[in-house]
Write a protein that holds these residues in place. Structure first.
Motif, short mmCIF file in Angstrom:
data_model
loop_
_atom_site.label_atom_id
_atom_site.label_comp_id
_atom_site.label_asym_id
_atom_site.label_seq_id
_atom_site.Cartn_x
_atom_site.Cartn_y
_atom_site.Cartn_z
N TRP A 1 27.63 34.10 38.26
CA TRP A 1 28.52 34.75 37.29
C TRP A 1 28.25 36.24 37.22
CZ3 TRP A 1 25.55 30.42 35.02
CH2 TRP A 1 26.14 29.18 35.35
N LYS B 1 30.11 38.03 40.08
CA LYS B 1 31.55 38.13 39.82
C LYS B 1 31.81 39.17 38.73
CE LYS B 1 35.90 36.95 40.07
NZ LYS B 1 36.69 37.21 41.27
N ILE C 1 29.53 35.45 31.75
CA ILE C 1 30.78 34.75 32.02
C ILE C 1 31.94 35.44 31.30
CG2 ILE C 1 31.97 32.54 31.61
CD1 ILE C 1 29.09 31.26 32.13
N TYR C 2 31.71 35.92 30.10
CA TYR C 2 32.76 36.59 29.33
C TYR C 2 32.91 38.07 29.69
CZ TYR C 2 31.89 32.76 25.91
OH TYR C 2 31.70 31.56 25.28
N GLU D 1 35.66 26.07 44.23
CA GLU D 1 35.25 26.00 42.84
C GLU D 1 35.25 27.38 42.20
OE1 GLU D 1 31.36 24.31 43.22
OE2 GLU D 1 32.09 22.39 42.45
N ALA D 2 35.11 27.36 40.89
CA ALA D 2 34.86 28.61 40.17
C ALA D 2 33.46 29.09 40.59
CB ALA D 2 34.91 28.35 38.68
N PRO D 3 33.19 30.38 40.43
CA PRO D 3 31.92 30.92 40.92
C PRO D 3 30.73 30.42 40.10
CG PRO D 3 33.10 32.59 39.69
CD PRO D 3 34.02 31.41 39.81
N ALA E 1 31.55 42.64 39.91
CA ALA E 1 32.73 43.04 40.69
C ALA E 1 33.90 43.37 39.76
CB ALA E 1 33.13 41.92 41.66
N LEU E 2 34.01 42.63 38.66
CA LEU E 2 35.15 42.82 37.76
C LEU E 2 34.99 44.07 36.89
CD1 LEU E 2 35.89 39.14 36.63
CD2 LEU E 2 37.43 40.65 37.89
N SER E 3 33.80 44.26 36.34
CA SER E 3 33.63 45.37 35.38
C SER E 3 32.29 46.05 35.61
CB SER E 3 33.77 44.88 33.94
OG SER E 3 33.52 43.51 33.78
N PRO E 4 32.15 46.72 36.76
CA PRO E 4 30.84 47.27 37.16
C PRO E 4 30.23 48.25 36.16
CG PRO E 4 32.63 48.14 38.53
CD PRO E 4 33.20 47.00 37.76
#
Lengths: 494, 494
Positions: free
Chosen positions: A11, A14, A219-220, A6-8, A17-20
């Motif tokens: 949020w 995640k 989420i965004y 599934e999607a995480p 991790a993407l934009s610390p």
């Protein structure tokens, strides 16, 4: 086939991790990055576990908007528990009922809500000061992630949000991780996602509308500007400072516009999401005249906030409409004979990935409201031949006062619990500031007497201030159908 | 609890309800709105049903990009069937194998692909000309939606896309509605959603990358500009005409840049999604010098296209990286001893909502590749301590030639089927235009002889042109490990 992943559901993890190093929050004059917030939340989740919070437990949170509430919104699910955000405006008796109904293991409070929390803690709920959970982790990065907690599935319950109902007894709406995620995605597919977006969270996060702003932010990957409470001047300042999407209710928007005066809004303001009940036409016209990009929405707690929205481009062509059902949802209008034709009025039904699986521990009400995959909202509306929804009347005499829902039945139940009151009827009265406010008419028991002021005081001890009737009048009978059902619509007459 | 309803799987239907009169396609010099496209697709779905296509059937489509292919991409699922897009560049024998493996009920072709389709139809697959399905519905609105077809669940298989493998036998990758939907949402959460977006579809839609562009278009409500085939000048013209997101492979991008000359790109071009294999550093530097916003991606059919992408902001700081795992996906690096530490090389594993449930009718290969919820890509990579993926080597000697995958084992299998060939090894050769092209070295059977040109002709009859070795040399032995395993890496040496 292998099992579908599934999607995480975490949020924040995640996003960190993407934009610390990107900003996550503007709160209390400080900026918190996603990595900072993620580390803090690890600390709070660990502190919750230390307090005995385990997977599946309900954690009641009685806090105003602010960093501690934000941390708990993420930390409670990370500890495997279910978030129960409590409305800080409720009376102690109302809160005690909700804490008890949810079977909350702990109630988290702060200095401002301490007296309320103490009064609300009954058989359930150990009291924990937010400072004992959140302050402990100020040195960022000191806490390791909790081990042994399974990552959430999208079908798991994320939060239980109480909403009053026609029966007068509040019901806990269970919202899953998937409900919240799809709500955010549906909103994004409707409004777009601009890397420069900054979301203003001035709605209380104990309501689904305010909570949704915060979750969309993670989420965004767009920062949230968190205001401790609503302040019209501060909202205007936040917009001047770059807030691009602002979520408000009609009474708030009227005060924001009024406080602004003639100063135009910057072009960075790209959407004012207007929810929480009907928008008066003069307000919409005033916003249109000032080029305020109002996006009217129809939503409810049972559908994780927005169900339908009206694009600014359609605002004047479809004045009064709440727009079309968002990507993850469908709307249907039912009347007594089944599905209504375009233009025909009936009950608004909602289906889709944002719809709650039901009420906490209320199998009967769940079965009644959630039928054949459709949520029966109780609201009256019609859909025109282009698919635009018009909400004609909110459900079951609901009074919406400054964005807060007031159910007449709930107020009547309190009035009826007074020894002098034989019958009670609550109805809306128009109000310039709040849109509507509740008023009441009562029939006293033979030989009994009570002053209107005493009855209002009686209510104040048992109900949130916004639910207390602004006026209580006395009568010898109340309008009823031949079958004896109270006709609330006739109460506002002479 | 009531059963959770899902997000929609018929994205075109939902989009047509939301924005009926907005442009859906720019194709063949015409504009098609969402409502038009929806009505056309109803007609094509009905025509498919008339041809005997029923729920669960596989429908093979052998068409170049264009309105008929777009209509079929939506109509096949609407008829309840599974889409099997076929690569128009394959040889008839390869296509026949795929049609047979998929058990396709029909093969849809057009004038250009008629001879190939006729040669590919074997035991399975009635031939149907696309014109007989699509032309019939030119008067828009004439067809009613098919009744009796259950709406898709997100776990249902939407398409089967063939990809060659190390064994030399192509495998049908099953992609669900949920895989495609999450791929689109993950891409949106990464690149943003601008109401002015216009997506250029110049990649063939029989590959997952091109198909994903079209499906994103419906899910986002952004028009797709569909090119019948790749033409560098035409791509540049589409960008000047407002295409905002362009999906290409490295060889295409090089030709687009070269054809452009010194003319700058308009600021409306906001992302060039670069996939399909490694990007040469000089190309990335040329793009950076011209401010072309290249977004490098790592993806594969088994994960419904994009898995990781590198933001333009990181392009130079992380040169050579494919970026971070998108919102719906996780990446892990495994080596022989288990999970690799940051910086350590190993096999790239992918998990998440975009990952295929497995290969069509290949339980053994599925079990081998999809293990414990992780897709084992066979590609070699490392993840640095900031979470950026570096792809070190594509799986198992894969040769990527102009964005098309060439598996040495598949070409070797064809060479070995020639009576004169005892051993065959296929390896990449650098090529200025295509990046890489396949070359081969063979060992002949004792006493046998065959000319290099005859062997290449033999391949051409059985393989897509881009898979045919550009040069075939002869040797008395091939380099092998002591265990006899071919060492392809040593073939390119002297």
């Amino acid at each position: 086939m292998s099992a579908a992943a599934e999607a995480p559901g975490d949020w924040l993890r995640k996003r960190a991790a993407l934009s610390p190093s990107a900003p996550a929050l503007f709160v209390d004059r400080t900026v918190v990055t996603w990595a900072d917030l993620d580390a803090r939340v690890d600390g709070v989740a660990a502190a919750l576990a230390t307090r005995g919070v385990a997977a599946g437990d309900r954690v009641a949170v009685l806090l105003p908007n602010g960093l501690p509430l934000v941390e708990l919104v993420y930390a409670v699910p990370r500890a495997g528990a279910v978030l129960v955000p409590l409305n800080t405006r409720l009376a102690a008796a109302e809160l005690a009922w909700q804490v008890d109904d949810a079977g909350a293991r702990v109630i988290i409070f702060d200095d401002a809500t301490a007296p309320l929390a103490a009064a609300a803690a009954s058989t359930h709920g150990a009291l924990v000061h937010a400072g004992d959970l959140c302050a402990a982790v100020r040195p960022v990065g000191a806490s390791a992630p909790l081990s042994g907690i399974a990552p959430p599935s999208l079908g798991d319950v994320h939060s239980i949000i109480y909403t009053s109902g026609t029966s007068g007894r509040p019901k806990g709406v269970m919202l899953t991780f998937g409900n919240h995620l799809w709500s955010a995605l549906g909103s994004a597919l409707n409004l777009g996602l601009d890397p420069a977006d900054r979301l203003l969270a001035c709605l209380p996060m104990f309501h689904v509308g305010g909570l949704a702003v915060l979750l969309r932010s993670a989420i965004y990957g767009h920062p949230a500007v968190v205001h401790p409470s609503f302040d019209a001047q501060r909202v205007n300042a936040a917009i001047d400072d770059g807030a691009t999407i602002v979520s408000v209710v009609a009474t708030m928007l009227a005060r924001v516009i009024e406080a602004r005066g003639p100063v135009p809004y910057p072009p960075t303001l790209r959407a004012v999401l207007l929810g929480g009940g009907p928008a008066p036409r003069p307000l919409l016209e005033a916003c249109a005249a000032r080029c305020v990009p109002v996006v009217q929405t129809y939503g409810l707690t049972e559908a994780a906030s927005q169900v339908a929205t009206l694009a600014p481009a359609d605002a004047l062509r479809k004045l009064g409409s709440a727009g079309k059902a968002l990507f993850p949802t469908d709307i249907r209008i039912d009347h007594a004979d089944g599905e209504a034709a375009p233009g025909e009025a009936g009950e608004i039904l909602v289906r889709g990935a944002t719809v709650s699986p039901g009420y906490w521990n209320r199998p009967e009400e769940t079965a009644e409201v959630f039928r054949d995959g459709w949520l029966r909202t109780g609201d009256l509306g019609r859909v025109d031949d282009e698919g635009y929804l018009y909400v004609l009347d909110r459900r079951d005499d609901l009074i919406i006062s400054g964005g807060e829902n007031v159910y007449p039945a709930e107020v009547e139940a309190v009035l009826l619990s007074h020894p002098a009151v034989a019958e009670a009827g609550v109805y809306p009265r128009e109000d310039a500031r709040w849109g509507s406010v509740p008023a009441a008419r009562v029939v006293l028991r033979p030989g009994m007497s009570v002053a209107s002021g005493d009855l209002r005081r009686f209510c104040r001890e048992r109900l949130a201030a916004y639910k207390v009737p602004v006026e209580i009048t006395f009568a010898s009978t109340l309008p009823r159908t031949p079958a004896g059902k109270l006709q609330r619509r006739l109460l506002s007459g002479p």
